[in-house]
Design an enzyme around this catalytic site. Sequence first.
Site, PDB file in Angstrom:
ATOM      1  CB  THR A  24     -10.862   4.514   5.666  1.00 25.98           C
ATOM      2  OG1 THR A  24     -11.216   5.474   4.573  1.00 25.98           O
ATOM      3  CG2 THR A  24     -10.765   5.354   7.090  1.00 25.98           C
ATOM      4  CB  SER A  70     -11.110   1.021  -2.526  1.00 27.06           C
ATOM      5  OG  SER A  70     -12.353   1.756  -2.151  1.00 27.06           O
ATOM      6  CB  SER A  71     -11.455   6.311  -5.342  1.00 31.95           C
ATOM      7  OG  SER A  71     -12.002   6.457  -4.019  1.00 31.95           O
TER       8      SER A  71
HETATM    9  N1  ASP Z   1     -11.744   6.427   0.140  1.00 28.64           N
HETATM   10  C1  ASP Z   1     -11.657   5.344   1.003  1.00 28.64           C
HETATM   11  C2  ASP Z   1     -11.276   4.069   0.323  1.00 28.64           C
HETATM   12  O1  ASP Z   1     -12.280   3.623  -0.360  1.00 28.64           O
HETATM   13  C3  ASP Z   1     -12.985   5.311   1.947  1.00 28.64           C
HETATM   14  C4  ASP Z   1     -12.943   4.280   2.963  1.00 28.64           C
HETATM   15  O2  ASP Z   1     -12.087   3.185   2.923  1.00 28.64           O
HETATM   16  O3  ASP Z   1     -13.745   4.213   3.771  1.00 28.64           O
HETATM   17  O4  ASP Z   1     -10.410   3.664   0.202  1.00 28.64           O
END
Ligand code: ASP
Length: 353
Positions: A24, A70-71
């Site tokens: 994010t 990062s998922s």
């Molecule tokens: N979906 C994002 C990630 O993990 C969430 C974040 O970075 O806060 O890349």
Amino acid sequence: MSTQKTNKESLHRRRIMILYTGGTIGMIRTEQGYMPQKETFHRLLDQIPELTSEAMPQWDMIDMEPLLDSSNITVYEWNRIGQMIAARYDQYDGFVVLHGTDTMAYTASALSFMLRGNRKPVVLTGSQIPLCEIRSDARDNLITAMLVAAEDKVHEVCLYFGGKLLRGNRAMKYSADGLIAFESPNYPPLAEVGIDIRYNTAALLPPCEGSFSLQRLENVPIGVIKVFPGIQFDLFDAIMTESLKGIVVETFGTGNIPEGGDKLLPIIRKASANGTVMIVTSQCPHGTVSLGTYETSYALKQAGAVSGYDITTEAAVAKLYYLFSRGLDREAIKSRMECSLRGEMSSENAKDS
Ligand code: ASP
């Protein structure tokens, strides 16, 4: 806690590397939802005067290609991150890894095992709100992570977020939308950040004595099962094959599982006979597994499962990848799973990895 002030002049002589993997922190809003956007992120960084202040360390930034939510991080990316650090290990005093929050605790755990003999600060951070947005938490997280990485105080992989510096392999994402998104329920923060960075010196790992090396990970087939009331264990029979190398069982309380009629024991025994290493963790974030305390955990113990004590599931998964990737035999893996290798659990046994 001891307050240790930073010597700003000496900090400017230190050199750190920032590895930007996505998350994010560098995302922009699109019609398909938030996505990483390298150019915008770099342009915004150029507009933060503090990053080039005399009080900051010298820094270089490398972007991982492609940048990821990062998922989507896998063992492949852990190896790339580890490789990027290892290739520059002697050139820098510390490392910051910018990472999405969703799997940051997994990556921090994995790196803590992979970077063998590490004695430099490796600080993972990110943000809940992108840098491009008005109330972003990115600026503070980034600047503080850089200061921690530049100081010679922490000799381990850690995670800085929302005012807390945590041991990486003790951390878990605790809030989906709060700015203090991470906790380490079974270990005190390594530092708390207010007006000063207050290091908890008693909680820090001492510098390693051995030489540094990178253990690459293999994509070993492992699994995680979370038990729940009414779980039908026979559904899991099909996955208990010889190809399943390790399994983390997230149990109730101190390690308890439903008896499951007469279904459970044969499945556990089958897993054991197949050579699968079974680790028992607790669904409670705080506290420790104590196998055999109740009849309902006795079966696990009898069938050869090992206690993960107060390890997080994130660290248990990373540790299984690591130990299998080292090519150790099953008994050696089982005994190491019950010992602390990098401060990841409060087991009384500690083992050199
Ligand atoms: N979906 C994002 C990630 O993990 C969430 C974040 O970075 O806060 O890349």
